[in-house]
Scaffold this motif. Sequence first.
Motif, PDB file in Angstrom:
ATOM      1  N   VAL A 135       0.841  -1.202   0.000  1.00 14.79           N
ATOM      2  CA  VAL A 135       0.000   0.000   0.000  1.00 14.79           C
ATOM      3  C   VAL A 135       0.874   1.249   0.000  1.00 14.79           C
ATOM      4  CG1 VAL A 135      -1.633   1.347   1.371  1.00 14.79           C
ATOM      5  CG2 VAL A 135      -1.993  -1.103   1.073  1.00 14.79           C
ATOM      6  N   ALA A 136       1.933   1.232   0.801  1.00 17.38           N
ATOM      7  CA  ALA A 136       2.834   2.380   0.867  1.00 17.38           C
ATOM      8  C   ALA A 136       3.547   2.599  -0.464  1.00 17.38           C
ATOM      9  CB  ALA A 136       3.858   2.171   1.978  1.00 17.38           C
ATOM     10  N   SER A 137       3.957   1.507  -1.098  1.00 18.11           N
ATOM     11  CA  SER A 137       4.620   1.594  -2.397  1.00 18.11           C
ATOM     12  C   SER A 137       3.681   2.152  -3.463  1.00 18.11           C
ATOM     13  CB  SER A 137       5.126   0.209  -2.817  1.00 18.11           C
ATOM     14  OG  SER A 137       5.744   0.244  -4.084  1.00 18.11           O
ATOM     15  N   LYS A 138       2.435   1.720  -3.409  1.00 22.29           N
ATOM     16  CA  LYS A 138       1.441   2.214  -4.361  1.00 22.29           C
ATOM     17  C   LYS A 138       1.161   3.696  -4.152  1.00 22.29           C
ATOM     18  CE  LYS A 138      -3.346   1.501  -5.903  1.00 22.29           C
ATOM     19  NZ  LYS A 138      -4.590   0.696  -5.704  1.00 22.29           N
ATOM     20  N   ALA A 139       1.105   4.109  -2.885  1.00 19.13           N
ATOM     21  CA  ALA A 139       0.740   5.494  -2.570  1.00 19.13           C
ATOM     22  C   ALA A 139       1.863   6.489  -2.843  1.00 19.13           C
ATOM     23  CB  ALA A 139       0.315   5.593  -1.108  1.00 19.13           C
ATOM     24  N   GLY A 140       3.110   6.089  -2.539  1.00 22.04           N
ATOM     25  CA  GLY A 140       4.204   7.053  -2.640  1.00 22.04           C
ATOM     26  C   GLY A 140       5.374   6.649  -3.500  1.00 22.04           C
TER      27      GLY A 140
ATOM     28  N   ASN B  43      10.120   7.865  -0.003  1.00 21.54           N
ATOM     29  CA  ASN B  43       8.788   7.495   0.493  1.00 21.54           C
ATOM     30  C   ASN B  43       8.926   7.088   1.965  1.00 21.54           C
ATOM     31  OD1 ASN B  43       6.343   6.258   1.127  1.00 21.54           O
ATOM     32  ND2 ASN B  43       6.138   5.230  -0.853  1.00 21.54           N
ATOM     33  N   ALA B  44       8.649   8.035   2.857  1.00 18.26           N
ATOM     34  CA  ALA B  44       8.863   7.794   4.292  1.00 18.26           C
ATOM     35  C   ALA B  44       7.990   6.659   4.812  1.00 18.26           C
ATOM     36  CB  ALA B  44       8.583   9.072   5.084  1.00 18.26           C
TER      37      ALA B  44
ATOM     38  N   ALA C 162       6.403  -7.390  -2.241  1.00 18.61           N
ATOM     39  CA  ALA C 162       5.370  -6.446  -1.831  1.00 18.61           C
ATOM     40  C   ALA C 162       5.599  -5.065  -2.447  1.00 18.61           C
ATOM     41  CB  ALA C 162       5.336  -6.341  -0.309  1.00 18.61           C
ATOM     42  N   ILE C 163       6.859  -4.645  -2.511  1.00 14.29           N
ATOM     43  CA  ILE C 163       7.186  -3.353  -3.129  1.00 14.29           C
ATOM     44  C   ILE C 163       6.789  -3.365  -4.604  1.00 14.29           C
ATOM     45  CG2 ILE C 163       9.057  -1.811  -3.805  1.00 14.29           C
ATOM     46  CD1 ILE C 163      10.543  -2.680  -1.266  1.00 14.29           C
ATOM     47  N   LYS C 164       7.153  -4.421  -5.300  1.00 17.34           N
ATOM     48  CA  LYS C 164       6.830  -4.535  -6.725  1.00 17.34           C
ATOM     49  C   LYS C 164       5.323  -4.602  -6.950  1.00 17.34           C
ATOM     50  CE  LYS C 164      11.146  -6.831  -8.054  1.00 17.34           C
ATOM     51  NZ  LYS C 164      11.771  -8.081  -8.582  1.00 17.34           N
TER      52      LYS C 164
ATOM     53  N   GLY D 275       2.958  -3.314  -5.071  1.00 17.19           N
ATOM     54  CA  GLY D 275       2.388  -1.992  -4.869  1.00 17.19           C
ATOM     55  C   GLY D 275       2.691  -1.041  -6.003  1.00 17.19           C
ATOM     56  N   ALA D 276       3.859  -1.178  -6.581  1.00 18.54           N
ATOM     57  CA  ALA D 276       4.276  -0.291  -7.665  1.00 18.54           C
ATOM     58  C   ALA D 276       3.686  -0.691  -9.014  1.00 18.54           C
ATOM     59  CB  ALA D 276       5.798  -0.268  -7.758  1.00 18.54           C
ATOM     60  N   GLY D 277       2.946  -1.789  -9.037  1.00 17.81           N
ATOM     61  CA  GLY D 277       2.330  -2.237 -10.285  1.00 17.81           C
ATOM     62  C   GLY D 277       3.256  -3.027 -11.171  1.00 17.81           C
ATOM     63  N   LEU D 278       4.375  -3.470 -10.616  1.00 13.88           N
ATOM     64  CA  LEU D 278       5.355  -4.233 -11.388  1.00 13.88           C
ATOM     65  C   LEU D 278       5.115  -5.733 -11.302  1.00 13.88           C
ATOM     66  CD1 LEU D 278       8.538  -2.241 -10.303  1.00 13.88           C
ATOM     67  CD2 LEU D 278       7.156  -1.921 -12.366  1.00 13.88           C
ATOM     68  N   LEU D 279       4.149  -6.126 -10.482  1.00 15.94           N
ATOM     69  CA  LEU D 279       3.847  -7.538 -10.306  1.00 15.94           C
ATOM     70  C   LEU D 279       2.336  -7.698 -10.301  1.00 15.94           C
ATOM     71  CD1 LEU D 279       5.062 -10.363  -9.650  1.00 15.94           C
ATOM     72  CD2 LEU D 279       4.733  -9.806  -7.237  1.00 15.94           C
ATOM     73  N   ASP D 280       1.797  -8.260 -11.349  1.00 13.45           N
ATOM     74  CA  ASP D 280       0.351  -8.386 -11.484  1.00 13.45           C
ATOM     75  C   ASP D 280      -0.097  -9.796 -11.120  1.00 13.45           C
ATOM     76  OD1 ASP D 280      -2.293  -8.125 -12.037  1.00 13.45           O
ATOM     77  OD2 ASP D 280      -2.076  -8.004 -14.222  1.00 13.45           O
TER      78      ASP D 280
END
Length: 233
Positions: A30-35, A42-43, A65-67, A69-74
Amino acid sequence: MGKSWKTAGKVEKAQQKGQIFTKLAREIAVASKAGGPDPNANARLRMAIDAAKKVSCPNDTIERAIKKGAGLLDDGKIIEEITYEGYGPHGVGVIVECQTDNKHRTAPDMRHAFKSHEGNMGEVGSVAWMFDRVGLIEGTKEGKFDPDEEAIEAGANEVYADESGAYEFYTNADDLDAVRDALMKRGWKITKGELSFKAKNITELSDEQRKDVEEFLNYLDDMDDTHRVHATI
């Protein structure tokens, strides 16, 4: 106020079940997606990663999880943040923040949780009036200092010490980032910085009533989709 009701050994118990890893991974996503996926910029993501590493969450789980959120893993799943409100046992106001990939599962599960503990899940706004929307910052600092002075100098409204030796600073919601940055400049190691809910008034309970409420809050906290629980105790 979110954690004063938690029983000893709560984190260890959750970690043994692997549940804590799932919840931390959702927060990272969620944090990766938001910021964005860069923790240096991204604090929220940086603190989520630090929290995960603190309990030895596997690096591949963090990276995934980072990927995600960033849309790099569908993987076909979208994590949503949803808030539920209601009254717990003995009229205690409760707000539950959830992170879920299936709100059609979470809503009935949450409704059952309230009902089975002699509570009642309400509509949006049904108990929100019992809380202030605030910024919550948790951190530690080496050496001697006056916590009240630290709070004043950084622009926080209140500060409290917890049992672990850390301090919790409460700010106006709009001042969260500024106060966090000010504390860091004053030598604080920040372990949490997030928007939160703080009860305006505490519900008076007997010892027996408090046990009922704590049992309910711990039940909520153990639910798979629960992210944070706030109550008027």
